[in-house]
Scaffold this active site. Structure first.
Site, PDB file in Angstrom:
ATOM      1  N   CYS A 265       0.823  -1.223   0.000  1.00 19.80           N
ATOM      2  CA  CYS A 265       0.000   0.000   0.000  1.00 19.80           C
ATOM      3  C   CYS A 265       0.853   1.269   0.000  1.00 19.80           C
ATOM      4  CB  CYS A 265      -0.923  -0.009   1.208  1.00 19.80           C
ATOM      5  SG  CYS A 265      -1.889  -1.509   1.290  1.00 19.80           S
TER       6      CYS A 265
ATOM      7  N   HIS B  69      -4.093   6.536   1.486  1.00 18.07           N
ATOM      8  CA  HIS B  69      -4.314   5.235   0.838  1.00 18.07           C
ATOM      9  C   HIS B  69      -5.701   4.758   1.251  1.00 18.07           C
ATOM     10  CE1 HIS B  69      -4.378   1.044   0.071  1.00 18.07           C
ATOM     11  NE2 HIS B  69      -4.215   0.718   1.347  1.00 18.07           N
TER      12      HIS B  69
ATOM     13  N   ASN C  88     -10.201  -1.420  -1.763  1.00 21.50           N
ATOM     14  CA  ASN C  88      -8.798  -1.133  -1.474  1.00 21.50           C
ATOM     15  C   ASN C  88      -7.959  -1.708  -2.624  1.00 21.50           C
ATOM     16  OD1 ASN C  88      -6.131  -1.390  -0.571  1.00 21.50           O
ATOM     17  ND2 ASN C  88      -6.697  -1.878   1.533  1.00 21.50           N
TER      18      ASN C  88
HETATM   19  O1  UT7 Z   1      -4.460  -1.672   2.935  1.00 24.41           O
HETATM   20  C1  UT7 Z   1      -3.540  -2.161   3.835  1.00 24.41           C
HETATM   21  C2  UT7 Z   1      -3.889  -1.842   5.216  1.00 24.41           C
HETATM   22  N1  UT7 Z   1      -5.107  -2.471   5.593  1.00 24.41           N
HETATM   23  C3  UT7 Z   1      -5.873  -1.917   6.496  1.00 24.41           C
HETATM   24  O2  UT7 Z   1      -5.569  -0.849   6.963  1.00 24.41           O
HETATM   25  C4  UT7 Z   1      -7.087  -2.676   6.937  1.00 24.41           C
HETATM   26  C5  UT7 Z   1      -7.282  -2.502   8.407  1.00 24.41           C
HETATM   27  N2  UT7 Z   1      -8.338  -3.314   8.973  1.00 24.41           N
HETATM   28  C6  UT7 Z   1      -9.628  -3.214   8.614  1.00 24.41           C
HETATM   29  O3  UT7 Z   1      -9.977  -2.489   7.703  1.00 24.41           O
HETATM   30  C7  UT7 Z   1     -10.647  -3.954   9.439  1.00 24.41           C
HETATM   31  O4  UT7 Z   1     -10.005  -4.574  10.509  1.00 24.41           O
HETATM   32  C8  UT7 Z   1     -11.460  -5.017   8.644  1.00 24.41           C
HETATM   33  C9  UT7 Z   1     -12.395  -4.334   7.676  1.00 24.41           C
HETATM   34  C10 UT7 Z   1     -10.531  -5.944   7.917  1.00 24.41           C
HETATM   35  C11 UT7 Z   1     -12.311  -5.835   9.609  1.00 24.41           C
HETATM   36  O5  UT7 Z   1     -13.150  -4.982  10.349  1.00 24.41           O
HETATM   37  P1  UT7 Z   1     -13.238  -5.112  11.924  1.00 24.41           P
HETATM   38  O6  UT7 Z   1     -14.227  -4.136  12.376  1.00 24.41           O
HETATM   39  O7  UT7 Z   1     -11.840  -4.996  12.446  1.00 24.41           O
HETATM   40  O8  UT7 Z   1     -13.832  -6.552  12.092  1.00 24.41           O
HETATM   41  P2  UT7 Z   1     -13.212  -7.808  12.877  1.00 24.41           P
HETATM   42  O9  UT7 Z   1     -12.056  -8.357  12.126  1.00 24.41           O
HETATM   43  O10 UT7 Z   1     -13.045  -7.437  14.316  1.00 24.41           O
HETATM   44  O11 UT7 Z   1     -14.394  -8.817  12.782  1.00 24.41           O
HETATM   45  C12 UT7 Z   1     -15.649  -8.584  13.448  1.00 24.41           C
HETATM   46  C13 UT7 Z   1     -16.557  -9.741  13.164  1.00 24.41           C
HETATM   47  C14 UT7 Z   1     -15.914 -11.110  13.437  1.00 24.41           C
HETATM   48  O12 UT7 Z   1     -16.911 -11.967  13.932  1.00 24.41           O
HETATM   49  P3  UT7 Z   1     -17.026 -12.239  15.524  1.00 24.41           P
HETATM   50  O13 UT7 Z   1     -15.697 -12.800  15.920  1.00 24.41           O
HETATM   51  O14 UT7 Z   1     -17.296 -10.908  16.142  1.00 24.41           O
HETATM   52  O15 UT7 Z   1     -18.147 -13.188  15.608  1.00 24.41           O
HETATM   53  C15 UT7 Z   1     -15.519 -11.588  12.055  1.00 24.41           C
HETATM   54  O16 UT7 Z   1     -15.463 -12.990  11.944  1.00 24.41           O
HETATM   55  O17 UT7 Z   1     -16.915  -9.749  11.771  1.00 24.41           O
HETATM   56  C16 UT7 Z   1     -16.627 -11.037  11.209  1.00 24.41           C
HETATM   57  N3  UT7 Z   1     -16.271 -10.844   9.807  1.00 24.41           N
HETATM   58  C17 UT7 Z   1     -17.194 -10.702   8.852  1.00 24.41           C
HETATM   59  N4  UT7 Z   1     -18.534 -10.698   8.891  1.00 24.41           N
HETATM   60  C18 UT7 Z   1     -19.189 -10.516   7.742  1.00 24.41           C
HETATM   61  C19 UT7 Z   1     -15.033 -10.736   9.246  1.00 24.41           C
HETATM   62  N5  UT7 Z   1     -15.140 -10.542   7.924  1.00 24.41           N
HETATM   63  C20 UT7 Z   1     -16.463 -10.509   7.659  1.00 24.41           C
HETATM   64  C21 UT7 Z   1     -17.203 -10.332   6.482  1.00 24.41           C
HETATM   65  N6  UT7 Z   1     -18.574 -10.333   6.560  1.00 24.41           N
HETATM   66  N7  UT7 Z   1     -16.632 -10.125   5.284  1.00 24.41           N
END
Ligand code: UT7
Length: 331
Positions: free
Chosen positions: A114, A258, A288
């Protein structure tokens, strides 16, 4: 010493629009979840029949060269940022050079994810400042979609990434503006928090059936941890660029982060107390696109006729490595 200035910008996006609703048919996710957690509504996926990283980059570059008022023969060097090259080797820089019929000039590939475009811009800036080259193409281009897993196991990355290409022409300039400074950072202690492990060279066999069946050839991201580091590093590196030039946040006309997650951009807007409209976002439409996101954004801003001479613009990125970087530009 000479300065470097962005004289042309261009981008190319594949035609195919993939909505959240389409993805929700393939895996346990929903339009609501994706929009709420990432801000993304849709993204573009390449067409394997006609799009490659190199040819998407070539189309973006042709536009950039044209709006710089130059011809291909004026370009002296290529800096190509991608983590999704068409071949394992050589890099896509030489493929794009061939596509554009620019044989002979140097082509350098950058693998800083990125942050790759800003790393590339920084390298090109140094070559111009030292007088080695006068016109350099700097590209960010990615095809992420062919490496994603469209099922429940891959849902945390499959819903985020998209494909596209952006390019700028960086030219030598005697005027006051241009690139004021670039700031590059990395912390390899976090390499495995966002990475694509296989096929890697340091294993007995680079690619096995077990790897293909398993998760190691797919991108892995520890989303929460990446998010927490991203918001800290983005803020730091934006402020670093302003401090270095004795400028203030209030001097900024535009911040192009980014496009990692709309929540990151919104957090920055609040935290830095930036007025509405200063932070540019297009992640809603393209997801992204890793190394391509900043040049695509810059090209859209240019097309929208939002850039005025002497406007202060900050580009900032954070991603795999971890790497993070910024560039402060007087347009
Ligand atoms: O570009 C390079 C740099 N990248 C970034 O900066 C990305 C940084 N991170 C993020 O953007 C976020 O962490 C994500 C968008 C990847 C994830 O969002 P989050 O709010 O951090 O969600 P999480 O990983 O804490 O997951 C929350 C819940 C989990 O379920 P439980 O454990 O609460 O039951 C996940 O299993 O959401 C679940 N989950 C999903 N649910 C529906 C994870 N992916 C999905 C999905 N659809 N696609």
């Amino acid at each position: 010493m000479k300065k470097s200035k962005i004289t042309g910008v261009g981008h190319f996006l594949p035609e195919r629009i993939v909505t959240n609703h389409e993805l929700a048919k393939l895996m346990d996710t929903s339009d609501d979840w994706i929009r709420e957690r990432t801000g993304i509504s849709e993204r573009r996926f390449f067409d394997p029949e006609k799009d490659t990283v190199a040819n998407m980059a070539a189309r973006a570059s042709e536009i950039a060269i044209q709006n710089a008022g130059l011809e291909k023969k004026d370009i002296e060097f290529i800096v190509f940022a991608t983590i999704t090259p068409d071949y394992y080797f050589p890099g896509s820089g030489v493929l794009m050079q061939r596509e554009l019929g620019m044989e002979g000039i140097g082509a350098l590939d950058i693998r800083n994810a990125c942050s790759g475009f800003i790393y590339g811009l920084s390298i090109a800036d140094q070559y111009i400042k030292t007088g080695m080259y006068n016109n350099i193409l700097v590209i960010g281009a990615e095809i992420q979609s062919s490496g994603l897993e469209f099922n429940d196991r891959g849902r945390n990355t499959a819903v985020i990434f998209g494909d596209g290409a952006g390019a700028v022409v960086l030219s030598a300039s005697e005027s006051q503006g241009g690139i004021l400074s670039t700031h590059l950072h990395a912390d390899g202690r976090f390499a495995e928090e966002l990475y694509g492990k296989d096929p890697g060279s340091s294993r007995k066999e680079r690619l096995t059936y077990e790897m293909v069946d398993g998760e190691s050839t797919k991108p892995y991201m520890n989303g929460n941890l990446v998010f927490k580091h991203a918001i800290v590093r983005f803020e730091e590196v934006i402020k670093e660029s302003l401090d270095k030039n004795n400028l203030q946040l209030s001097d900024l006309k535009l911040l192009i982060p980014h496009q990692a997650n709309l929540r990151i951009s919104n957090f920055l807007e609040q935290r830095l107390k930036l007025e509405k409209g200063i932070v540019f976002n297009n992640i809603m439409k393209y997801g992204n696109t890793t190394g391509a996101s900043i040049p695509i954004a810059l090209s859209e801003v240019y097309q929208e006729n939002r850039l005025r001479e002497n406007d202060l613009i900050c580009l900032a990125a954070f991603g795999s490595g971890f790497t993070w970087a910024s560039a402060l530009i007087k347009w």
